[in-house]
Write an enzyme that holds these catalytic residues in place. Sequence first.
Site, PDB file in Angstrom:
ATOM      1  N   GLN A   1      -2.748   2.717   9.746  1.00  0.00           N
ATOM      2  CA  GLN A   1      -1.415   2.744   9.128  1.00  0.00           C
ATOM      3  C   GLN A   1      -0.441   3.576   9.967  1.00  0.00           C
ATOM      4  O   GLN A   1       0.760   3.306   9.990  1.00  0.00           O
ATOM      5  CB  GLN A   1      -1.493   3.330   7.709  1.00  0.00           C
ATOM      6  CG  GLN A   1      -2.196   2.457   6.691  1.00  0.00           C
ATOM      7  CD  GLN A   1      -3.675   2.798   6.567  1.00  0.00           C
ATOM      8  OE1 GLN A   1      -4.304   3.210   7.544  1.00  0.00           O
ATOM      9  NE2 GLN A   1      -4.235   2.610   5.388  1.00  0.00           N
TER      10      GLN A   1
ATOM     11  N   ARG B   1       0.842  -1.196   0.000  1.00  0.00           N
ATOM     12  CA  ARG B   1       0.000   0.000   0.000  1.00  0.00           C
ATOM     13  C   ARG B   1       0.879   1.249   0.000  1.00  0.00           C
ATOM     14  O   ARG B   1       2.083   1.160   0.194  1.00  0.00           O
ATOM     15  CB  ARG B   1      -0.941  -0.010   1.214  1.00  0.00           C
ATOM     16  CG  ARG B   1      -0.169  -0.385   2.483  1.00  0.00           C
ATOM     17  CD  ARG B   1      -0.579   0.300   3.701  1.00  0.00           C
ATOM     18  NE  ARG B   1      -0.481   1.734   3.584  1.00  0.00           N
ATOM     19  CZ  ARG B   1       0.650   2.437   3.726  1.00  0.00           C
ATOM     20  NH1 ARG B   1       1.817   1.850   3.961  1.00  0.00           N
ATOM     21  NH2 ARG B   1       0.645   3.753   3.637  1.00  0.00           N
ATOM     22  N   GLY B   2       0.206   2.413  -0.184  1.00  0.00           N
ATOM     23  CA  GLY B   2       0.953   3.658  -0.333  1.00  0.00           C
ATOM     24  C   GLY B   2       1.174   3.871  -1.824  1.00  0.00           C
ATOM     25  O   GLY B   2       1.569   2.933  -2.544  1.00  0.00           O
ATOM     26  N   ALA B   3       0.902   5.095  -2.292  1.00  0.00           N
ATOM     27  CA  ALA B   3       0.828   5.337  -3.731  1.00  0.00           C
ATOM     28  C   ALA B   3       2.064   4.864  -4.532  1.00  0.00           C
ATOM     29  O   ALA B   3       1.917   4.078  -5.478  1.00  0.00           O
ATOM     30  CB  ALA B   3       0.541   6.824  -3.979  1.00  0.00           C
TER      31      ALA B   3
ATOM     32  N   ASP C   1      -1.882  10.792  -2.590  1.00  0.00           N
ATOM     33  CA  ASP C   1      -2.221   9.707  -3.526  1.00  0.00           C
ATOM     34  C   ASP C   1      -2.475  10.225  -4.928  1.00  0.00           C
ATOM     35  O   ASP C   1      -2.292   9.511  -5.913  1.00  0.00           O
ATOM     36  CB  ASP C   1      -3.432   8.934  -3.013  1.00  0.00           C
ATOM     37  CG  ASP C   1      -3.031   8.089  -1.823  1.00  0.00           C
ATOM     38  OD1 ASP C   1      -2.975   8.645  -0.701  1.00  0.00           O
ATOM     39  OD2 ASP C   1      -2.720   6.905  -2.022  1.00  0.00           O
TER      40      ASP C   1
ATOM     41  N   ARG D   1      -7.309  -0.465  -7.233  1.00  0.00           N
ATOM     42  CA  ARG D   1      -7.634   0.679  -6.363  1.00  0.00           C
ATOM     43  C   ARG D   1      -7.699   1.931  -7.255  1.00  0.00           C
ATOM     44  O   ARG D   1      -6.850   2.112  -8.125  1.00  0.00           O
ATOM     45  CB  ARG D   1      -6.582   0.870  -5.250  1.00  0.00           C
ATOM     46  CG  ARG D   1      -6.519  -0.307  -4.280  1.00  0.00           C
ATOM     47  CD  ARG D   1      -5.660   0.010  -3.068  1.00  0.00           C
ATOM     48  NE  ARG D   1      -6.306   0.953  -2.159  1.00  0.00           N
ATOM     49  CZ  ARG D   1      -5.705   1.492  -1.103  1.00  0.00           C
ATOM     50  NH1 ARG D   1      -4.435   1.225  -0.847  1.00  0.00           N
ATOM     51  NH2 ARG D   1      -6.359   2.325  -0.301  1.00  0.00           N
TER      52      ARG D   1
ATOM     53  N   ASN E   1      -5.270  12.566  -0.042  1.00  0.00           N
ATOM     54  CA  ASN E   1      -4.451  11.696   0.823  1.00  0.00           C
ATOM     55  C   ASN E   1      -5.398  10.976   1.775  1.00  0.00           C
ATOM     56  O   ASN E   1      -6.623  11.191   1.749  1.00  0.00           O
ATOM     57  CB  ASN E   1      -3.393  12.524   1.577  1.00  0.00           C
ATOM     58  CG  ASN E   1      -2.371  11.636   2.285  1.00  0.00           C
ATOM     59  OD1 ASN E   1      -1.817  10.718   1.688  1.00  0.00           O
ATOM     60  ND2 ASN E   1      -2.133  11.873   3.565  1.00  0.00           N
ATOM     61  N   LYS E   2      -4.847  10.130   2.608  1.00  0.00           N
ATOM     62  CA  LYS E   2      -5.637   9.299   3.528  1.00  0.00           C
ATOM     63  C   LYS E   2      -6.693  10.102   4.281  1.00  0.00           C
ATOM     64  O   LYS E   2      -6.425  11.215   4.748  1.00  0.00           O
ATOM     65  CB  LYS E   2      -4.660   8.632   4.507  1.00  0.00           C
ATOM     66  CG  LYS E   2      -5.276   7.747   5.564  1.00  0.00           C
ATOM     67  CD  LYS E   2      -6.162   6.668   4.993  1.00  0.00           C
ATOM     68  CE  LYS E   2      -5.491   5.781   3.976  1.00  0.00           C
ATOM     69  NZ  LYS E   2      -6.457   4.926   3.227  1.00  0.00           N
TER      70      LYS E   2
HETATM   71  O1  MRU Z   1      -4.769   3.318   1.807  1.00  0.00           O
HETATM   72  P1  MRU Z   1      -3.284   3.512   1.811  1.00  0.00           P
HETATM   73  O2  MRU Z   1      -2.626   2.966   3.030  1.00  0.00           O
HETATM   74  O3  MRU Z   1      -2.652   2.998   0.525  1.00  0.00           O
HETATM   75  O4  MRU Z   1      -3.089   5.087   1.820  1.00  0.00           O
HETATM   76  C1  MRU Z   1      -1.788   5.602   1.791  1.00  0.00           C
HETATM   77  C2  MRU Z   1      -1.720   7.074   1.900  1.00  0.00           C
HETATM   78  O5  MRU Z   1      -2.710   7.759   1.967  1.00  0.00           O
HETATM   79  C3  MRU Z   1      -0.341   7.694   1.820  1.00  0.00           C
HETATM   80  O6  MRU Z   1      -0.283   8.847   2.586  1.00  0.00           O
HETATM   81  C4  MRU Z   1      -0.030   8.052   0.358  1.00  0.00           C
HETATM   82  O7  MRU Z   1      -0.247   6.948  -0.479  1.00  0.00           O
HETATM   83  C5  MRU Z   1       1.358   8.539   0.179  1.00  0.00           C
HETATM   84  S1  MRU Z   1       2.554   7.246   0.340  1.00  0.00           S
HETATM   85  C6  MRU Z   1       4.080   7.913   0.052  1.00  0.00           C
END
Ligand code: MRU
Length: 356
Positions: free
Chosen positions: A205, A53-55, A246, A96, A256-257
């Site tokens: 997270q 996970r994470g962009a 993201d 996603r 973002n999250k």
């Molecule tokens: O749902 P997730 O855990 O994939 O969400 C991740 C985030 O929102 C991060 O802040 C974002 O992807 C940046 S990661 C460098």
Amino acid sequence: MAIETMTWRPGDAGELPGALDIIDQRLLPAVAERLVLTTVQGTWDAIKTLAVRGAPAIGCASAYGVVVGAQTAFGASTAEAAAAARAAADHLATSRPTAVNLFWALDRMKDTIARAVESCEDGAALCAVLLDEAKAIHQADVETCRQIGKHGAALLPNPARVLTHCNAGGLATAGYGTALGCFYAAKEAGMDISVMACETRPLLQGARLTTYELQQGGVPVTLMSDGMAAFAMQNGKLDAVIVGADRIARNGDAANKIGTYSHAVNAKHHGIPFYVAAPKSTFDLSLASGQEIPIEERAREELSEFNGRQIAPEGVPTWNPAFDVTPAALIAGIITEFGVIQPVTEANVLAVLGEA
Ligand code: MRU
């Protein structure tokens, strides 16, 4: 960071056919178990369920997923391997919707297929070209994060007490991280840096991954729940906020999250600078504003249950958007590998990214 987010695992006969090897982020920090992905569906599931996970990490994993797809035609013709790779890319694109790095990486892989299909003599040769491209995406991301970290650390006072949300660290990228990269770079520069990490409901997270990573990296970190951030600001406990993203629209609006937008509103109210750290691959310049960013909605159980135990009454409706959008007007600067976009305007976004 001691843990490798992902790596290509060669097979018995050499690099190819091989497998994508990831740390299963659903189990961290209690268990550090690796998942070996040998199918496109397995890679899709790993992205969908947040094992990876994470962009930027989603982008890198999907690039390797295309290789995993192509190698089902390893012993076949170039055309068959290209068809398998394209089918893998199309399927992975449905995993996603919000992180644009997924589509950015898949487009790069599709461009590579289109370029290589004429020159490769068989499926094995095409797989090798695709693996090289996936590795290039992976390796470039680490260097990109280091540049972001350097630019971000330069924005901070010394000492600095910084809030972050979710996990934008080594686990969310190919390594080092974007927001967390700024903290690592500050520490490497000898600065006195400490972090307050929000737990990040509902999938935690922040509590599970960010505290773990920073603790391992020797950056002092304190955990708090998401709802405590405004009170921490009011009590003078914070000098800045740095989060990841993201997808960022042309005007600088940043997804973002979920929960990030609240931090930006609170930071504005308390006069605390709110920064977004993200690579160019997180920008979607085709979108005029954040209103056009597709926001993923996730399963009811993520809210109505906790650790498999029901915590909300049967029949209560839920609303579970995984991301929110922070308007550019609330963002003091966007930290990229090319420098800081500041103030955040469309013209500055295009200028810093070299797209003016
Ligand atoms: O749902 P997730 O855990 O994939 O969400 C991740 C985030 O929102 C991060 O802040 C974002 O992807 C940046 S990661 C460098």
